[in-house]
Design a protein around this motif. Structure first.
Motif, PDB file in Angstrom:
ATOM      1  N   LYS A   1       0.849  -1.184   0.000  1.00 37.55           N
ATOM      2  CA  LYS A   1       0.000   0.000   0.000  1.00 37.55           C
ATOM      3  C   LYS A   1       0.883   1.231   0.000  1.00 37.55           C
ATOM      4  O   LYS A   1       1.900   1.291   0.698  1.00 37.55           O
ATOM      5  CB  LYS A   1      -0.903   0.013   1.233  1.00 37.55           C
ATOM      6  CG  LYS A   1      -1.998  -1.038   1.211  1.00 37.55           C
ATOM      7  CD  LYS A   1      -2.969  -0.864   2.358  1.00 37.55           C
ATOM      8  CE  LYS A   1      -2.307  -1.217   3.683  1.00 37.55           C
ATOM      9  NZ  LYS A   1      -3.296  -1.183   4.794  1.00 37.55           N
TER      10      LYS A   1
ATOM     11  N   LYS B   1      -4.795  -0.364  -9.854  1.00 41.00           N
ATOM     12  CA  LYS B   1      -5.292  -0.802 -11.149  1.00 41.00           C
ATOM     13  C   LYS B   1      -4.495  -2.012 -11.628  1.00 41.00           C
ATOM     14  O   LYS B   1      -3.265  -1.994 -11.622  1.00 41.00           O
ATOM     15  CB  LYS B   1      -5.206   0.327 -12.167  1.00 41.00           C
ATOM     16  CG  LYS B   1      -6.128   1.495 -11.834  1.00 41.00           C
ATOM     17  CD  LYS B   1      -6.055   2.578 -12.903  1.00 41.00           C
ATOM     18  CE  LYS B   1      -7.010   3.734 -12.570  1.00 41.00           C
ATOM     19  NZ  LYS B   1      -6.971   4.802 -13.591  1.00 41.00           N
TER      20      LYS B   1
ATOM     21  N   GLU C   1      -2.511   6.856  -2.055  1.00 41.58           N
ATOM     22  CA  GLU C   1      -3.087   6.203  -3.230  1.00 41.58           C
ATOM     23  C   GLU C   1      -4.227   5.295  -2.784  1.00 41.58           C
ATOM     24  O   GLU C   1      -4.016   4.356  -2.027  1.00 41.58           O
ATOM     25  CB  GLU C   1      -2.030   5.390  -3.981  1.00 41.58           C
ATOM     26  CG  GLU C   1      -0.956   6.260  -4.625  1.00 41.58           C
ATOM     27  CD  GLU C   1      -0.003   5.451  -5.496  1.00 41.58           C
ATOM     28  OE1 GLU C   1      -0.272   4.234  -5.679  1.00 41.58           O
ATOM     29  OE2 GLU C   1       0.982   6.012  -5.977  1.00 41.58           O
ATOM     30  N   ASP C   2      -5.454   5.590  -3.246  1.00 40.84           N
ATOM     31  CA  ASP C   2      -6.636   4.847  -2.823  1.00 40.84           C
ATOM     32  C   ASP C   2      -7.093   3.819  -3.853  1.00 40.84           C
ATOM     33  O   ASP C   2      -8.091   3.124  -3.645  1.00 40.84           O
ATOM     34  CB  ASP C   2      -7.790   5.819  -2.545  1.00 40.84           C
ATOM     35  CG  ASP C   2      -7.475   6.751  -1.392  1.00 40.84           C
ATOM     36  OD1 ASP C   2      -6.745   6.325  -0.471  1.00 40.84           O
ATOM     37  OD2 ASP C   2      -7.956   7.903  -1.415  1.00 40.84           O
ATOM     38  N   GLU C   3      -6.387   3.711  -4.955  1.00 43.35           N
ATOM     39  CA  GLU C   3      -6.763   2.760  -6.001  1.00 43.35           C
ATOM     40  C   GLU C   3      -5.559   1.944  -6.443  1.00 43.35           C
ATOM     41  O   GLU C   3      -4.417   2.419  -6.388  1.00 43.35           O
ATOM     42  CB  GLU C   3      -7.340   3.488  -7.233  1.00 43.35           C
ATOM     43  CG  GLU C   3      -8.655   4.192  -6.973  1.00 43.35           C
ATOM     44  CD  GLU C   3      -9.201   4.848  -8.238  1.00 43.35           C
ATOM     45  OE1 GLU C   3      -8.446   4.887  -9.243  1.00 43.35           O
ATOM     46  OE2 GLU C   3     -10.348   5.296  -8.223  1.00 43.35           O
TER      47      GLU C   3
END
Length: 401
Positions: free
Chosen positions: A294, A302, A298-300
Motif C-alpha cells: 500500500k 489498477k 493512493e486509494d486505487e
C-alpha cells in the motif's frame, strides 16, 4: 448422501473395536442409508444395545430377540432386506465360523444366508491375525465370494503397534462405498482412459495474492471417483491436490495455462475429458515479482487483465474421437447459455447447473442441473449428492462411449 435408499445390515462381533460402531452407524445414516444392527453376545461386552438402537433408530437384533420372536424368520428376512452386509469388527472366531459353515447364532446364520455383497473387516491381535488358521479361513471366505479388507497397522489393545487394527469408521464408509459401487456397476469403462479436472485456477497478482473463484473441486473429485469405479484409468488434474481422493493419479496445477498444458500433454491418449475445473477467464498481464505494498495517498490499485485461453474450445478443435464434456455454471438463462457453449466449443456433453441457489453449486455437497448432449438430448438431474450426480453423468458417458 452416497447411500441414499440403501439398506445396510451391520453385524458386530465381540472385539474391542466394537466401541467404534455407533459412529459407523451414524455415518451410514448421514449418507442416507437405513441401518439394521445385529450383535453377538460377546459384542455386548464392548458396546451397548441401547446406544446402537438410538443411533440406528431401530431395534437391535441378537440371539435373545430370536428366542423371544420364535415365529419370525429373522435370519432370512434380514439378508433379504439388506443391499449389503458389513461385518465389523470381525473376530477370528466369527471368521472361523463363517469359513467352515457354522451357523450357531443369529450373526453367523444370517451371513451364511445372504446372497448379497458381504464385506468383512477383521480386527484382532496381530499374532491371531497372522496365524495360519486365520489366514486360511480368510482365504476360504474370499474364494467363497465374500470381500475381505485387511486390518490396519497401528496401536492395538495390548499396548503395542501391529497389524490387526480396525480402520476408523470414516475409512470403512469410503471402502464400502468403493466396493459396493464397483459390484453394483459393471466395469463398463474398463480399458478407457479418462482425464478429469477439478478446482478453480489461481492467477497470481504477486507472490502472495491471486485471482480465483469459488470452485471447491468437489464435483471433479466425485467424477474422478465415479469413472474409476466404472473401471476407467483416471488422471485427475486439479488445483487442490491435497484434497483429492486417495488412489487416483493426481497431477497438480495452479494457473489456467498450467491446466491447459497438463491436459494437452495427455489429450492424444485420452478417450474422454471431463472438464469440471473452473479456469479463470482472465489473468494478470504482468504479475508483480514482489508483494504489492500500500502506498500512502493512493486509494486505487489498477490491474491489467488479459484473456486466458479457452481450454475446452481448443480441445474441441483438436478432437480425434475423444468424448469431451464440460460444465456451464450460470446465474441466468441456464439452458440457452449452455447450448451456446456446447456448440461453440464442439462438446459432446455439457452439464448445466444454476449457481447462486440456496442448495447446490459451489462448495456444496449437493448439486443439480441438466445434461445436454450434442444430439439434442436433454436429461434433467434432480438435486442429489455430488457423488450420486457424478455416477449419473459417468453412466451416461459410458453409454455413449
Amino acid at each position: 448422501m452416497v447411500f441414499t435408499g440403501k439398506h445396510v445390515l451391520l453385524v458386530i462381533t465381540g472385539g474391542i473395536a466394537a466401541y467404534k460402531m455407533p459412529q459407523l452407524v451414524r455415518l451410514f445414516v448421514k449418507q442416507g442409508a437405513q441401518v439394521k444392527v445385529v450383535v453377538t453376545e460377546n459384542a455386548k461386552n464392548f458396546v451397548t444395545v441401547k446406544t446402537l438402537a438410538t443411533v440406528s433408530q431401530d431395534v437391535v437384533y441378537d440371539d435373545q430377540y430370536v428366542s423371544e420372536n420364535t415365529a419370525a424368520l429373522t435370519h432370512l428376512e434380514l439378508p433379504l432386506w439388506a443391499d449389503f452386509v458389513v461385518v465389523a469388527p470381525a473376530t477370528a472366531n466369527m471368521i472361523a465360523k463363517l469359513a467352515n459353515g457354522f451357523a450357531d447364532n443369529l450373526a453367523s446364520t444370517l451371513v451364511l444366508a445372504s446372497n448379497k455383497p458381504v464385506y468383512i473387516f477383521p480386527a484382532m491381535n496381530d499374532v491371531m491375525y497372522n496365524q495360519v488358521a486365520t489366514q486360511r479361513n480368510l482365504q476360504h471366505l474370499n474364494e467363497g465370494g465374500l470381500t475381505i479388507f485387511a486390518p490396519e497397522t497401528g496401536p492395538l489393545a495390548e499396548g503395542y503397534s501391529g497389524k490387526g487394527r480396525l480402520p476408523e469408521p470414516e475409512t470403512i464408509i469410503e471402502t464400502v462405498y468403493t466396493a459396493y459401487y464397483r459390484h453394483a456397476h459393471s466395469q463398463v469403462l474398463k480399458g478407457k482412459r479418462f482425464i478429469v479436472t477439478a478446482g478453480g485456477t489461481q492467477e497470481p497478482i504477486d507472490p502472495v495474492r491471486f485471482i480465483s473463484n469459488r470452485s471447491s473441486g468437489k464435483m471433479g473429485y466425485a467424477l474422478a471417483k465415479a469413472a474409476r469405479l466404472l473401471g476407467a484409468e483416471v488422471t485427475l488434474i486439479t488445483t487442490k491436490p491435497k484434497l483429492a481422493p486417495k488412489g487416483l493419479k493426481v497431477v497438480p496445477v495452479a494457473t489456467t495455462e498450467q491446466l491447459q498444458a497438463a491436459i494437452e500433454a495427455r489429450y492424444q491418449q485420452a478417450d474422454a475429458v471431463v472438464m469440471a475445473a473452473a479456469p479463470a477467464d482472465f489473468r494478470i498481464a504482468t504479475p508483480a515479482q514482489q508483494k504489492i505494498k500500500k502506498v500512502a495517498g493512493e486509494d486505487e490499485l489498477k490491474l491489467t487483465l488479459v484473456k486466458n485461453p479457452d481450454i475446452l474450445a481448443t480441445l474441441g478443435k483438436k478432437k480425434q474421437g475423444q468424448f469431451l464434456a464440460g460444465f456451464a455454471a450460470e446465474t441466468q438463462d441456464l439452458e440457452v447459455n449452455a447450448q451456446k457453449k456446447l456448440q461453440h466449443k464442439h462438446l459432446d456433453l455439457i452439464i448445466a447447473n444454476q449457481v447462486g441457489q440456496p442448495e447446490g453449486g459451489f462448495d456444496s455437497d449437493q448439486n443439480a442441473g441438466k445434461m445436454i448432449f450434442k444430439d439434442g438430448t436433454v436429461q434433467p438431474i434432480a438435486l442429489m449428492s455430488k457423488e450420486q450426480m457424478a455416477m449419473v453423468i459417468m453412466t451416461a458417458i459410458s453409454e455413449r462411449l
